[in-house]
Design an enzyme around this catalytic site. Structure first.
Site, PDB file in Angstrom:
ATOM      1  N   HIS A 180       4.085  36.753 110.377  1.00  0.00           N
ATOM      2  CA  HIS A 180       4.561  36.120 111.612  1.00  0.00           C
ATOM      3  C   HIS A 180       4.846  34.633 111.458  1.00  0.00           C
ATOM      4  CE1 HIS A 180       4.479  35.559 116.120  1.00  0.00           C
ATOM      5  NE2 HIS A 180       5.168  36.669 115.960  1.00  0.00           N
TER       6      HIS A 180
ATOM      7  N   LYS B 139       6.755  31.110 110.673  1.00  0.00           N
ATOM      8  CA  LYS B 139       8.095  30.582 110.938  1.00  0.00           C
ATOM      9  C   LYS B 139       8.145  29.192 110.320  1.00  0.00           C
ATOM     10  CE  LYS B 139       7.563  33.049 115.139  1.00  0.00           C
ATOM     11  NZ  LYS B 139       6.153  33.387 115.148  1.00  0.00           N
TER      12      LYS B 139
ATOM     13  N   ASP C 294      13.641  21.457  99.672  1.00  0.00           N
ATOM     14  CA  ASP C 294      13.576  20.652  98.446  1.00  0.00           C
ATOM     15  C   ASP C 294      12.163  20.199  98.097  1.00  0.00           C
ATOM     16  OD1 ASP C 294      16.303  20.951  98.065  1.00  0.00           O
ATOM     17  OD2 ASP C 294      16.802  19.056  99.040  1.00  0.00           O
TER      18      ASP C 294
END
Length: 160
Positions: free
Chosen positions: A103, A105, A110
């Protein structure tokens, strides 16, 4: 909507900050972060169904950015999911094959920036939901997210 960062061959400085939806500020922070990537993108998200985000991931892939994508195994079968499209484009995708949901996000840009928050990478998140995105260059935060991403990358299953 045309939201573009100027393309620079060298590193780009991302504006760090907190962004909120509904509205386009979270989406713009995600798009700007994807556009800023020059070397690598480590993306770990529950799902991706916003075509604007998918287009920027594909653009980064075409620029030669090394992309790795972790996602939930159940959400990739949802109507509108763009995960299969990204995998078919040649982006390495790994999925969580446990009974639980992956779950997270977040994205690591870089290995210098982290974009994270409650914002699901979906159209409804921009249009309706109260969500948030945070972009930071704090080296301790970036290191922690890199460690978690790498741990999950080792655990998860290659999507074919």
């Amino acid at each position: 909507m045309a939201f573009k960062l100027p393309f620079f061959s060298s590193a780009v400085t991302l504006p760090c900050g907190a962004y909120f939806s509904p509205g386009d500020t979270c989406l713009h922070a995600i798009l700007q972060s994807l556009q800023a990537a020059r070397k690598s993108l480590k993306i770990c998200v529950f799902t991706i169904s916003d075509d604007r985000i998918t287009a920027e991931i594909l653009a980064a892939h075409r620029r030669g950015v090394n992309i790795q994508l972790l996602t939930d195994n159940e959400k990739l079968f949802d109507k509108g999911s763009d995960i299969k499209q990204l995998a078919h484009a040649g982006i390495p995708v790994k999925i969580d094959n446990t009974a639980n949901h992956m779950h997270h996000k977040f994205a690591i840009i870089d290995q210098k920036y982290v974009l994270t928050g409650s914002y699901n990478w979906t159209r409804s998140a921009a249009l309706y939901n109260h969500e948030n995105v945070l972009v930071t260059a704090d080296s301790k935060v970036v290191a922690g997210y890199c460690k978690e991403f790498n741990r999950l990358w080792q655990e998860m299953t290659v999507f074919r």
